[in-house]
Design a protein around this motif. Structure first.
Motif, PDB file in Angstrom:
ATOM      1  N   LEU A 145       0.821  -1.217   0.000  1.00 52.93           N
ATOM      2  CA  LEU A 145       0.000   0.000   0.000  1.00 52.93           C
ATOM      3  C   LEU A 145       0.851   1.262   0.000  1.00 52.93           C
ATOM      4  CD1 LEU A 145      -2.792  -1.118   2.493  1.00 52.93           C
ATOM      5  CD2 LEU A 145      -2.905  -1.001  -0.007  1.00 52.93           C
ATOM      6  N   ALA A 146       2.009   1.211   0.648  1.00 52.26           N
ATOM      7  CA  ALA A 146       2.902   2.375   0.656  1.00 52.26           C
ATOM      8  C   ALA A 146       3.396   2.689  -0.752  1.00 52.26           C
ATOM      9  CB  ALA A 146       4.084   2.130   1.594  1.00 52.26           C
ATOM     10  N   VAL A 147       3.688   1.653  -1.523  1.00 53.21           N
ATOM     11  CA  VAL A 147       4.122   1.873  -2.905  1.00 53.21           C
ATOM     12  C   VAL A 147       2.972   2.438  -3.731  1.00 53.21           C
ATOM     13  CG1 VAL A 147       4.892   0.718  -5.022  1.00 53.21           C
ATOM     14  CG2 VAL A 147       5.939   0.142  -2.837  1.00 53.21           C
ATOM     15  N   LEU A 148       1.773   1.940  -3.529  1.00 51.72           N
ATOM     16  CA  LEU A 148       0.625   2.457  -4.276  1.00 51.72           C
ATOM     17  C   LEU A 148       0.300   3.899  -3.900  1.00 51.72           C
ATOM     18  CD1 LEU A 148      -1.824  -0.573  -4.430  1.00 51.72           C
ATOM     19  CD2 LEU A 148      -0.228   0.242  -6.175  1.00 51.72           C
ATOM     20  N   LYS A 206      13.281  -4.395   1.313  1.00 46.91           N
ATOM     21  CA  LYS A 206      12.031  -4.972   1.821  1.00 46.91           C
ATOM     22  C   LYS A 206      10.824  -4.359   1.113  1.00 46.91           C
ATOM     23  CE  LYS A 206       9.754  -6.210   6.093  1.00 46.91           C
ATOM     24  NZ  LYS A 206       9.854  -6.212   7.554  1.00 46.91           N
ATOM     25  N   GLU A 207      10.834  -3.050   0.929  1.00 50.35           N
ATOM     26  CA  GLU A 207       9.724  -2.378   0.248  1.00 50.35           C
ATOM     27  C   GLU A 207       9.570  -2.919  -1.169  1.00 50.35           C
ATOM     28  OE1 GLU A 207       8.410   2.113  -1.217  1.00 50.35           O
ATOM     29  OE2 GLU A 207      10.225   1.857  -0.029  1.00 50.35           O
ATOM     30  N   TYR A 208      10.676  -3.012  -1.901  1.00 47.56           N
ATOM     31  CA  TYR A 208      10.623  -3.481  -3.285  1.00 47.56           C
ATOM     32  C   TYR A 208      10.153  -4.924  -3.371  1.00 47.56           C
ATOM     33  CZ  TYR A 208      11.850  -4.948  -7.924  1.00 47.56           C
ATOM     34  OH  TYR A 208      11.774  -5.469  -9.193  1.00 47.56           O
ATOM     35  N   TRP A 209      10.776  -5.806  -2.595  1.00 47.85           N
ATOM     36  CA  TRP A 209      10.476  -7.227  -2.729  1.00 47.85           C
ATOM     37  C   TRP A 209       9.110  -7.605  -2.167  1.00 47.85           C
ATOM     38  CZ3 TRP A 209      12.729  -9.578  -6.400  1.00 47.85           C
ATOM     39  CH2 TRP A 209      14.010  -9.218  -6.785  1.00 47.85           C
ATOM     40  N   MET A 210       8.653  -6.925  -1.119  1.00 49.30           N
ATOM     41  CA  MET A 210       7.293  -7.204  -0.615  1.00 49.30           C
ATOM     42  C   MET A 210       6.252  -6.755  -1.635  1.00 49.30           C
ATOM     43  SD  MET A 210       7.639  -8.902   2.082  1.00 49.30           S
ATOM     44  CE  MET A 210       6.009  -8.927   2.748  1.00 49.30           C
ATOM     45  N   PHE A 211       6.475  -5.600  -2.257  1.00 50.22           N
ATOM     46  CA  PHE A 211       5.568  -5.144  -3.306  1.00 50.22           C
ATOM     47  C   PHE A 211       5.549  -6.142  -4.461  1.00 50.22           C
ATOM     48  CE2 PHE A 211       4.886  -2.932  -7.340  1.00 50.22           C
ATOM     49  CZ  PHE A 211       3.621  -2.417  -7.126  1.00 50.22           C
ATOM     50  N   THR A 212       6.723  -6.614  -4.862  1.00 52.31           N
ATOM     51  CA  THR A 212       6.808  -7.562  -5.969  1.00 52.31           C
ATOM     52  C   THR A 212       6.118  -8.878  -5.620  1.00 52.31           C
ATOM     53  OG1 THR A 212       8.885  -6.562  -6.688  1.00 52.31           O
ATOM     54  CG2 THR A 212       8.420  -8.778  -7.481  1.00 52.31           C
ATOM     55  N   LEU A 213       6.343  -9.381  -4.413  1.00 53.88           N
ATOM     56  CA  LEU A 213       5.723 -10.633  -3.986  1.00 53.88           C
ATOM     57  C   LEU A 213       4.204 -10.538  -3.988  1.00 53.88           C
ATOM     58  CD1 LEU A 213       6.058 -13.488  -2.703  1.00 53.88           C
ATOM     59  CD2 LEU A 213       6.003 -12.334  -0.498  1.00 53.88           C
ATOM     60  N   ILE A 266      -0.777  -1.418 -12.463  1.00 54.44           N
ATOM     61  CA  ILE A 266       0.352  -1.236 -11.530  1.00 54.44           C
ATOM     62  C   ILE A 266       1.677  -1.028 -12.251  1.00 54.44           C
ATOM     63  CG2 ILE A 266      -0.765  -2.527  -9.679  1.00 54.44           C
ATOM     64  CD1 ILE A 266       1.381  -4.738 -10.335  1.00 54.44           C
ATOM     65  N   LEU A 267       1.641  -0.759 -13.553  1.00 55.09           N
ATOM     66  CA  LEU A 267       2.873  -0.551 -14.308  1.00 55.09           C
ATOM     67  C   LEU A 267       3.679   0.635 -13.776  1.00 55.09           C
ATOM     68  CD1 LEU A 267       4.698  -1.267 -16.684  1.00 55.09           C
ATOM     69  CD2 LEU A 267       3.330   0.280 -18.075  1.00 55.09           C
ATOM     70  N   VAL A 268       3.035   1.774 -13.582  1.00 53.80           N
ATOM     71  CA  VAL A 268       3.749   2.969 -13.105  1.00 53.80           C
ATOM     72  C   VAL A 268       4.307   2.776 -11.693  1.00 53.80           C
ATOM     73  CG1 VAL A 268       3.520   5.431 -12.585  1.00 53.80           C
ATOM     74  CG2 VAL A 268       2.514   4.508 -14.668  1.00 53.80           C
ATOM     75  N   PRO A 269       3.520   2.267 -10.722  1.00 55.07           N
ATOM     76  CA  PRO A 269       4.115   2.045  -9.399  1.00 55.07           C
ATOM     77  C   PRO A 269       5.248   1.024  -9.417  1.00 55.07           C
ATOM     78  CG  PRO A 269       1.742   1.751  -9.281  1.00 55.07           C
ATOM     79  CD  PRO A 269       2.088   2.004 -10.700  1.00 55.07           C
ATOM     80  N   THR A 270       5.169   0.021 -10.282  1.00 62.60           N
ATOM     81  CA  THR A 270       6.229  -0.970 -10.381  1.00 62.60           C
ATOM     82  C   THR A 270       7.513  -0.333 -10.897  1.00 62.60           C
ATOM     83  OG1 THR A 270       4.613  -2.724 -10.769  1.00 62.60           O
ATOM     84  CG2 THR A 270       6.878  -3.174 -11.426  1.00 62.60           C
ATOM     85  N   VAL A 302      12.853   2.087  -9.776  1.00 59.01           N
ATOM     86  CA  VAL A 302      13.786   3.214  -9.885  1.00 59.01           C
ATOM     87  C   VAL A 302      14.275   3.620  -8.497  1.00 59.01           C
ATOM     88  CG1 VAL A 302      13.934   5.675 -10.465  1.00 59.01           C
ATOM     89  CG2 VAL A 302      12.911   4.072 -12.085  1.00 59.01           C
ATOM     90  N   ARG A 303      13.352   3.716  -7.535  1.00 61.85           N
ATOM     91  CA  ARG A 303      13.764   4.088  -6.174  1.00 61.85           C
ATOM     92  C   ARG A 303      14.686   3.040  -5.565  1.00 61.85           C
ATOM     93  NH1 ARG A 303       8.257   5.105  -5.528  1.00 61.85           N
ATOM     94  NH2 ARG A 303       8.126   3.534  -3.895  1.00 61.85           N
ATOM     95  N   ARG A 304      14.464   1.766  -5.888  1.00 61.19           N
ATOM     96  CA  ARG A 304      15.338   0.704  -5.385  1.00 61.19           C
ATOM     97  C   ARG A 304      16.741   0.856  -5.968  1.00 61.19           C
ATOM     98  NH1 ARG A 304      17.488  -1.094  -1.920  1.00 61.19           N
ATOM     99  NH2 ARG A 304      18.755  -2.895  -2.271  1.00 61.19           N
ATOM    100  N   LEU A 305      16.827   1.158  -7.251  1.00 60.12           N
ATOM    101  CA  LEU A 305      18.137   1.380  -7.869  1.00 60.12           C
ATOM    102  C   LEU A 305      18.812   2.614  -7.285  1.00 60.12           C
ATOM    103  CD1 LEU A 305      17.350   0.450 -11.561  1.00 60.12           C
ATOM    104  CD2 LEU A 305      18.852  -0.782 -10.000  1.00 60.12           C
TER     105      LEU A 305
END
Length: 118
Positions: free
Chosen positions: A5-8, A21-28, A57-61, A66-69
């Motif tokens: 939800l934080a990513v959305l 954690k934020e990136y991988w939980m969102f991906t999972l 969810i293309l844009v949030p993904t 980008v933020r992870r990189l």
């Protein structure tokens, strides 16, 4: 679910840094939702459900990638390395899974040290 939800909530936020954690939980959670929608779509004959979710969810993904990189000290343009067949995806996964820089960089302070705004 809070990470998802934080990513959305930060729908098109391409600036800043994102923890592993934020990136991988969102991906999972995204992959899980997509699989469930594919199964439901297959059962009811609406195969487009998963596709609609993926487009939504293309844009949030892209933004969380980008933020992870940024957290690893790389430019968001490194996402394009995935366009190189096979090798590009492997390199990108290594970048996304690597530890973020502990010090502040041009993209902001370390998200592990910053208070969460969830």
């Amino acid at each position: 679910m809070d990470w998802y939800l934080a990513v959305l909530k930060n729908y098109a936020g391409f600036s800043g840094r994102a923890r592993r954690k934020e990136y991988w939980m969102f991906t999972l959670i995204s992959v899980g939702i997509s699989v469930v929608l594919s199964i439901i779509g297959g059962l009811i004959g609406a195969d487009f459900l998963s596709f609609i979710y993926s487009v939504a969810i293309l844009v949030p993904t892209l933004a969380v990638g980008v933020r992870r990189l940024h957290d690893t000290g790389r430019s968001g343009w490194w996402l394009l390395i995935a366009l190189i067949p096979l090798v590009g995806a492997i390199i990108l996964i290594v970048f996304l899974a690597s530890e973020g820089k502990p010090e502040a960089n041009q993209h902001g302070v370390n998200p592990k040290l910053a208070p969460q705004a969830i």
